[in-house]
Scaffold this motif. Structure first.
Motif, PDB file in Angstrom:
ATOM      1  N   ILE A 102      -4.162   4.228 -11.201  1.00 58.23           N
ATOM      2  CA  ILE A 102      -5.034   3.073 -10.941  1.00 58.23           C
ATOM      3  C   ILE A 102      -4.516   1.893 -11.756  1.00 58.23           C
ATOM      4  O   ILE A 102      -4.536   1.909 -12.983  1.00 58.23           O
ATOM      5  CB  ILE A 102      -6.498   3.380 -11.289  1.00 58.23           C
ATOM      6  N   ILE A 103      -4.015   0.875 -11.060  1.00 47.49           N
ATOM      7  CA  ILE A 103      -3.402  -0.282 -11.714  1.00 47.49           C
ATOM      8  C   ILE A 103      -4.301  -1.504 -11.589  1.00 47.49           C
ATOM      9  O   ILE A 103      -4.693  -1.898 -10.492  1.00 47.49           O
ATOM     10  CB  ILE A 103      -2.021  -0.601 -11.096  1.00 47.49           C
ATOM     11  N   LYS A 104      -4.618  -2.104 -12.715  1.00 46.01           N
ATOM     12  CA  LYS A 104      -5.523  -3.252 -12.740  1.00 46.01           C
ATOM     13  C   LYS A 104      -4.816  -4.547 -12.331  1.00 46.01           C
ATOM     14  O   LYS A 104      -3.629  -4.726 -12.562  1.00 46.01           O
ATOM     15  CB  LYS A 104      -6.113  -3.425 -14.149  1.00 46.01           C
ATOM     16  N   ASN A 105      -5.607  -5.446 -11.729  1.00 43.84           N
ATOM     17  CA  ASN A 105      -5.188  -6.830 -11.457  1.00 43.84           C
ATOM     18  C   ASN A 105      -3.844  -6.955 -10.732  1.00 43.84           C
ATOM     19  O   ASN A 105      -3.030  -7.812 -11.067  1.00 43.84           O
ATOM     20  CB  ASN A 105      -5.147  -7.631 -12.753  1.00 43.84           C
ATOM     21  N   ALA A 106      -3.620  -6.109  -9.738  1.00 44.74           N
ATOM     22  CA  ALA A 106      -2.381  -6.195  -8.948  1.00 44.74           C
ATOM     23  C   ALA A 106      -2.700  -6.853  -7.614  1.00 44.74           C
ATOM     24  O   ALA A 106      -2.593  -6.242  -6.563  1.00 44.74           O
ATOM     25  CB  ALA A 106      -1.791  -4.805  -8.755  1.00 44.74           C
ATOM     26  N   TRP A 107      -3.078  -8.138  -7.663  1.00 42.64           N
ATOM     27  CA  TRP A 107      -3.672  -8.782  -6.487  1.00 42.64           C
ATOM     28  C   TRP A 107      -2.766  -9.782  -5.783  1.00 42.64           C
ATOM     29  O   TRP A 107      -3.169 -10.414  -4.818  1.00 42.64           O
ATOM     30  CB  TRP A 107      -4.998  -9.443  -6.867  1.00 42.64           C
ATOM     31  N   THR A 108      -1.520  -9.953  -6.254  1.00 42.08           N
ATOM     32  CA  THR A 108      -0.563 -10.818  -5.560  1.00 42.08           C
ATOM     33  C   THR A 108       0.668  -9.994  -5.182  1.00 42.08           C
ATOM     34  O   THR A 108       0.824  -8.855  -5.630  1.00 42.08           O
ATOM     35  CB  THR A 108      -0.113 -11.991  -6.457  1.00 42.08           C
ATOM     36  N   LYS A 109       1.550 -10.572  -4.394  1.00 42.58           N
ATOM     37  CA  LYS A 109       2.783  -9.872  -4.012  1.00 42.58           C
ATOM     38  C   LYS A 109       3.599  -9.519  -5.252  1.00 42.58           C
ATOM     39  O   LYS A 109       4.102  -8.389  -5.392  1.00 42.58           O
ATOM     40  CB  LYS A 109       3.606 -10.751  -3.065  1.00 42.58           C
ATOM     41  N   GLU A 110       3.714 -10.474  -6.174  1.00 42.74           N
ATOM     42  CA  GLU A 110       4.513 -10.261  -7.382  1.00 42.74           C
ATOM     43  C   GLU A 110       3.897  -9.180  -8.269  1.00 42.74           C
ATOM     44  O   GLU A 110       4.608  -8.297  -8.772  1.00 42.74           O
ATOM     45  CB  GLU A 110       4.632 -11.568  -8.173  1.00 42.74           C
ATOM     46  N   SER A 166      -5.595  -2.455  -2.378  1.00 42.62           N
ATOM     47  CA  SER A 166      -6.948  -2.831  -1.940  1.00 42.62           C
ATOM     48  C   SER A 166      -7.201  -4.325  -2.026  1.00 42.62           C
ATOM     49  O   SER A 166      -8.212  -4.811  -1.526  1.00 42.62           O
ATOM     50  CB  SER A 166      -7.991  -2.103  -2.789  1.00 42.62           C
ATOM     51  N   THR A 167      -6.281  -5.056  -2.646  1.00 38.49           N
ATOM     52  CA  THR A 167      -6.510  -6.485  -2.857  1.00 38.49           C
ATOM     53  C   THR A 167      -6.126  -7.315  -1.651  1.00 38.49           C
ATOM     54  O   THR A 167      -6.853  -8.220  -1.251  1.00 38.49           O
ATOM     55  CB  THR A 167      -5.707  -6.967  -4.080  1.00 38.49           C
ATOM     56  N   SER A 168      -4.942  -7.015  -1.054  1.00 33.45           N
ATOM     57  CA  SER A 168      -4.472  -7.816   0.073  1.00 33.45           C
ATOM     58  C   SER A 168      -3.206  -7.226   0.663  1.00 33.45           C
ATOM     59  O   SER A 168      -2.554  -6.373   0.052  1.00 33.45           O
ATOM     60  CB  SER A 168      -4.180  -9.261  -0.365  1.00 33.45           C
ATOM     61  N   ASP A 169      -2.837  -7.727   1.823  1.00 34.30           N
ATOM     62  CA  ASP A 169      -1.561  -7.351   2.435  1.00 34.30           C
ATOM     63  C   ASP A 169      -0.383  -7.937   1.670  1.00 34.30           C
ATOM     64  O   ASP A 169       0.738  -7.418   1.756  1.00 34.30           O
ATOM     65  CB  ASP A 169      -1.510  -7.810   3.891  1.00 34.30           C
ATOM     66  N   PHE A 170      -0.616  -9.017   0.931  1.00 39.85           N
ATOM     67  CA  PHE A 170       0.464  -9.583   0.120  1.00 39.85           C
ATOM     68  C   PHE A 170       0.880  -8.583  -0.952  1.00 39.85           C
ATOM     69  O   PHE A 170       2.069  -8.372  -1.211  1.00 39.85           O
ATOM     70  CB  PHE A 170       0.013 -10.902  -0.517  1.00 39.85           C
ATOM     71  N   TYR A 172      -4.764  -4.668   2.926  1.00 44.14           N
ATOM     72  CA  TYR A 172      -6.139  -5.101   3.214  1.00 44.14           C
ATOM     73  C   TYR A 172      -6.103  -6.551   3.683  1.00 44.14           C
ATOM     74  O   TYR A 172      -5.440  -7.384   3.071  1.00 44.14           O
ATOM     75  CB  TYR A 172      -7.009  -4.996   1.954  1.00 44.14           C
ATOM     76  N   SER A 173      -6.768  -6.835   4.765  1.00 42.68           N
ATOM     77  CA  SER A 173      -7.068  -8.176   5.322  1.00 42.68           C
ATOM     78  C   SER A 173      -6.294  -8.536   6.586  1.00 42.68           C
ATOM     79  O   SER A 173      -6.573  -9.561   7.201  1.00 42.68           O
ATOM     80  CB  SER A 173      -6.907  -9.304   4.289  1.00 42.68           C
ATOM     81  N   ASN A 174      -5.362  -7.687   7.014  1.00 43.61           N
ATOM     82  CA  ASN A 174      -4.669  -7.888   8.295  1.00 43.61           C
ATOM     83  C   ASN A 174      -4.035  -9.271   8.406  1.00 43.61           C
ATOM     84  O   ASN A 174      -4.263 -10.015   9.358  1.00 43.61           O
ATOM     85  CB  ASN A 174      -5.618  -7.641   9.467  1.00 43.61           C
ATOM     86  N   GLU A 175      -3.194  -9.598   7.416  1.00 45.06           N
ATOM     87  CA  GLU A 175      -2.402 -10.827   7.497  1.00 45.06           C
ATOM     88  C   GLU A 175      -1.432 -10.715   8.668  1.00 45.06           C
ATOM     89  O   GLU A 175      -1.016  -9.623   9.052  1.00 45.06           O
ATOM     90  CB  GLU A 175      -1.635 -11.043   6.191  1.00 45.06           C
ATOM     91  N   ALA A 176      -1.034 -11.842   9.224  1.00 46.14           N
ATOM     92  CA  ALA A 176      -0.204 -11.858  10.431  1.00 46.14           C
ATOM     93  C   ALA A 176       1.113 -11.106  10.240  1.00 46.14           C
ATOM     94  O   ALA A 176       1.586 -10.423  11.155  1.00 46.14           O
ATOM     95  CB  ALA A 176       0.069 -13.302  10.844  1.00 46.14           C
ATOM     96  N   PHE A 177       1.711 -11.199   9.049  1.00 46.81           N
ATOM     97  CA  PHE A 177       3.007 -10.562   8.819  1.00 46.81           C
ATOM     98  C   PHE A 177       2.931  -9.039   8.778  1.00 46.81           C
ATOM     99  O   PHE A 177       3.940  -8.359   8.959  1.00 46.81           O
ATOM    100  CB  PHE A 177       3.641 -11.070   7.521  1.00 46.81           C
ATOM    101  N   SER A 178       1.732  -8.481   8.538  1.00 51.20           N
ATOM    102  CA  SER A 178       1.615  -7.025   8.356  1.00 51.20           C
ATOM    103  C   SER A 178       2.000  -6.240   9.606  1.00 51.20           C
ATOM    104  O   SER A 178       2.354  -5.066   9.526  1.00 51.20           O
ATOM    105  CB  SER A 178       0.189  -6.652   7.921  1.00 51.20           C
ATOM    106  N   GLU A 179       1.960  -6.910  10.760  1.00 53.78           N
ATOM    107  CA  GLU A 179       2.296  -6.241  12.016  1.00 53.78           C
ATOM    108  C   GLU A 179       3.797  -6.254  12.302  1.00 53.78           C
ATOM    109  O   GLU A 179       4.289  -5.458  13.112  1.00 53.78           O
ATOM    110  CB  GLU A 179       1.540  -6.921  13.167  1.00 53.78           C
ATOM    111  N   ILE A 180       4.539  -7.130  11.622  1.00 53.63           N
ATOM    112  CA  ILE A 180       5.959  -7.280  11.959  1.00 53.63           C
ATOM    113  C   ILE A 180       6.906  -6.834  10.838  1.00 53.63           C
ATOM    114  O   ILE A 180       8.115  -6.988  10.945  1.00 53.63           O
ATOM    115  CB  ILE A 180       6.279  -8.745  12.349  1.00 53.63           C
ATOM    116  N   THR A 181       6.367  -6.294   9.755  1.00 51.35           N
ATOM    117  CA  THR A 181       7.231  -5.740   8.714  1.00 51.35           C
ATOM    118  C   THR A 181       7.845  -4.435   9.214  1.00 51.35           C
ATOM    119  O   THR A 181       7.434  -3.884  10.237  1.00 51.35           O
ATOM    120  CB  THR A 181       6.431  -5.459   7.422  1.00 51.35           C
ATOM    121  N   THR A 182       8.838  -3.931   8.477  1.00 51.29           N
ATOM    122  CA  THR A 182       9.456  -2.645   8.828  1.00 51.29           C
ATOM    123  C   THR A 182       9.304  -1.692   7.645  1.00 51.29           C
ATOM    124  O   THR A 182       9.921  -1.886   6.608  1.00 51.29           O
ATOM    125  CB  THR A 182      10.947  -2.824   9.156  1.00 51.29           C
ATOM    126  N   PRO A 183       8.461  -0.655   7.798  1.00 50.88           N
ATOM    127  CA  PRO A 183       7.557  -0.419   8.931  1.00 50.88           C
ATOM    128  C   PRO A 183       6.338  -1.352   8.868  1.00 50.88           C
ATOM    129  O   PRO A 183       6.083  -1.969   7.848  1.00 50.88           O
ATOM    130  CB  PRO A 183       7.131   1.038   8.717  1.00 50.88           C
TER     131      PRO A 183
END
Length: 346
Positions: A221-229, A251-255, A280-291
Motif C-alpha cells: 500500500i503506497i501513499k500519495n501516488a496520485w500522479t503519473k510521476e 485507485s487515484t487515476s489513469d495517469f 480509475y476515471s477512464n481517461e481517453a488515453f486508457s483505451e489506446i495504450t498497449t495494452p
C-alpha cells in the motif's frame, strides 16, 4: 494594432443626438420608445458594432445568469467532461459558465472562489483540490447567499448540495475482478487521505481483499501516488521488492496507472500475464495504450448534467430551501487488456 474601444450606449446617443436613456430603453425593447426611433437606434447600434453588457444588465436587475466552476485541472478528461455536461444544460437555460482551475492548490482554490463571489455568480460548482485544508472559503459562498454544489471531491462535513460517485463500491468491483483473474498480491496506489474519495477507494480495496480472504500486505500500500510521476516512482519501489506484487490498483487515476504501465514495460514485467494494472476515471488515453488499461468510468458527462439539473430543477425553484440533496451516480468497471490474463492460475 491598437485595441478598438468598445461601443457604449453613449456613443449611439451622441451619433443620433438623443438621450442615452432613450437608447437604453430601445435596446431593452421598452414600449416607451416609438417604433421608428427604436428601429433607428437598433440600426445604428449594429453599424457601430455595439455589444450589450449582459453582466451589468443582470447585476442592475439583481440577477446574474452565470455559474462559476472550479476544478482541479481542466485538461483531465474527467473534469473536461463534467464541464461539457454542465454547459450542455446551462446553455439551454440561457446561462453562461465561468471556469477556473485550482491546479491542485488550496491557495489558488480560495482565490478562484473569491473571484467568482466578486463576479456575483448565481452558483458555484466545485471539486476541491488535493491541498484542501479548510472550508472557510466555501462557508463564505453560502454566507454571501450564493448557491454551492460540490461534486466528486467534496468537503464531507460541509452541508451543501453534492453530486458524487459510489467510490467504495467501484473499487471493490475493480479489485474483485483482479482477484478473479488470479492476482493475489495486489498493490494499492492511494491518493491523499484528506480527501474522502481516496479514503472510500481504499476502503473498497480492503473490502474486496476481505471478501475474497486475500491477506492485506502493508508494504503493498503506497501513499500519495496520485500522479503519473508518483505512480511510476511507487511502481519502481514495488517491483524491486523481494516479493513484488502481481497486480497494481492505481485507485487515484489513469495517469497513475500509465506510470505503472510504463515502468512495468521498462523493467520487463509483462502486462497482464505477470502484472495486472487497473486505473480509475477512464481517461481517453486508457483505451489506446498497449495494452489498454482496465479502469472505472465515472460517467463524468452524465455527472455534469446531473449538477446542472440539480440547479435548474431544484435549487433555482426553491432558492431558500435548507434541505440539501446528494445525488449519487454509480460508476462502471471497464475491463480491458491490462487485467485479462490468458491463463488464470488455478
Amino acid at each position: 494594432m491598437k485595441n478598438q474601444k468598445r461601443t457604449t450606449i453613449h456613443d449611439i446617443a451622441r451619433k443620433l443626438n438623443i438621450a442615452a436613456s432613450s437608447v437604453s430603453r430601445a435596446l431593452n425593447n421598452s414600449s416607451k420608445v416609438s417604433a421608428s426611433t427604436k428601429e433607428l437606434i437598433l440600426k445604428t447600434a449594429k453599424e457601430l458594432n455595439y455589444k450589450q453588457n449582459f453582466l451589468a444588465q443582470n447585476l442592475r436587475k439583481g440577477q446574474n445568469q452565470t455559474i462559476g466552476v472550479v476544478v482541479p485541472r481542466i485538461n483531465q478528461n474527467f473534469f473536461s467532461n463534467i464541464i461539457a455536461g454542465l454547459e450542455e444544460v446551462t446553455y439551454k437555460n440561457g446561462y453562461n459558465l465561468v471556469i477556473c482551475q485550482s491546479n491542485e492548490s488550496h491557495e489558488r482554490e480560495v482565490q478562484c472562489v473569491e473571484t467568482l463571489i466578486h463576479q456575483h455568480v448565481s452558483c458555484i460548482v466545485i471539486s476541491i483540490s488535493v491541498e484542501h485544508t479548510n472550508d472557510d472559503h466555501l462557508k463564505n459562498v453560502l454566507a454571501q447567499g450564493i448557491q454551492l454544489i460540490q461534486f466528486d471531491r467534496v468537503a464531507q462535513d460541509l452541508e451543501t448540495f453534492k453530486v458524487i460517485n459510489d467510490n467504495e463500491q467501484a473499487a471493490t468491483e475493480a479489485v474483485s475482478h483482479m482477484i478473479n483473474q488470479g492476482y493475489r498480491r495486489i498493490a494499492l496506489l492511494e491518493g491523499p487521505q484528506n480527501l474522502a474519495i481516496f479514503r472510500q477507494r481504499k476502503a473498497g480495496y480492503l473490502r474486496a481483499l476481505e471478501q475474497h480472504r486475500v491477506p492485506v500486505v502493508e508494504e503493498l500500500i503506497i501513499k500519495n501516488a496520485w500522479t503519473k510521476e508518483l505512480g511510476a516512482k511507487a511502481t519502481r519501489k514495488l517491483l524491486s521488492l523481494p516479493k513484488p506484487p502481481d497486480a497494481v490498483f492505481a485507485s487515484t487515476s489513469d495517469f497513475s496507472a500509465l506510470g505503472v504501465l510504463e515502468v512495468a514495460n521498462s523493467m520487463g514485467f509483462k502486462v497482464p500475464d505477470v502484472l495486472g494494472v487497473c486505473g480509475y476515471s477512464n481517461e481517453a488515453f486508457s483505451e489506446i495504450t498497449t495494452p489498454s488499461i482496465t479502469t472505472v468510468d465515472q460517467y463524468s458527462k452524465k455527472m455534469g448534467k446531473a449538477i446542472a439539473d440539480l440547479y435548474f430543477e431544484e435549487i433555482k425553484e426553491a432558492p431558500n430551501s435548507t434541505v440539501y440533496k446528494t445525488v449519487s451516480i454509480k460508476p462502471k468497471l471497464i475491463v480491458r487488456s491490462s487485467t485479462q490474463r490468458k491463463n488464470i492460475p488455478g
